[in-house]
Design a protein around this motif. Structure first.
Motif: not given
Length: 102
Positions: A13-22, A33-37
Motif C-alpha cells: 500500500f505504501f510506495f515510499q520505499w521505491l523512491f530515493h530522497d532528492a 535521485a531524481i533520475a531514479h525517481n
C-alpha cells in the motif's frame, strides 16, 4: 516499526520505499535521485489503482452499514476520506515526476 515497514502489507500500500530522497546538497546525488525517481514513476499508477479500490471498498461498506446502523459507518467514511487524500498525493507525485524540467 522497522519490521512493519519491511512487511509485504506495508509495501503493498505504501510506495515510499521505491523512491530515493532528492533533498541532498550534492548536485550529482540529487540528479541521480531524481533520475531514479522518474524511472520509478510508472509504479505510482499501480498504487493509485490499489488506493482507488480501497476507497471504493470503504465507501461501499459505509453505505451498507449506514442502512443498518448509522453510527457504525463513520469509521469507513473516515477511512475513505483518508484514502482520497492519499490518492491526491499519488496523483500529484505522478504528475510532477512526469515533468521534463524537474
Amino acid at each position: 516499526m522497522d519490521n512493519f515497514q519491511s512487511s509485504v502489507l506495508f509495501r503493498y500500500f505504501f510506495f515510499q520505499w521505491l523512491f530515493h530522497d532528492a533533498n541532498v546538497n550534492e548536485l550529482y546525488q540529487r540528479a541521480a535521485a531524481i533520475a531514479h525517481n522518474k524511472a520509478q514513476r510508472h509504479y505510482l499508477l499501480i498504487y493509485l489503482r490499489r488506493w482507488i479500490a480501497l476507497t471504493m471498498l470503504m465507501l461501499f461498506l459505509g453505505i451498507m452499514l449506514e442502512q443498518m446502523y448509522a453510527l457504525a459507518c463513520v469509521f469507513f467514511y473516515t477511512t475513505a476520506a483518508l484514502c482520497a487524500c492519499t490518492i491526491c498525493n499519488i496523483a500529484v507525485a505522478w504528475v510532477f515526476l512526469g515533468q521534463k524540467n524537474l
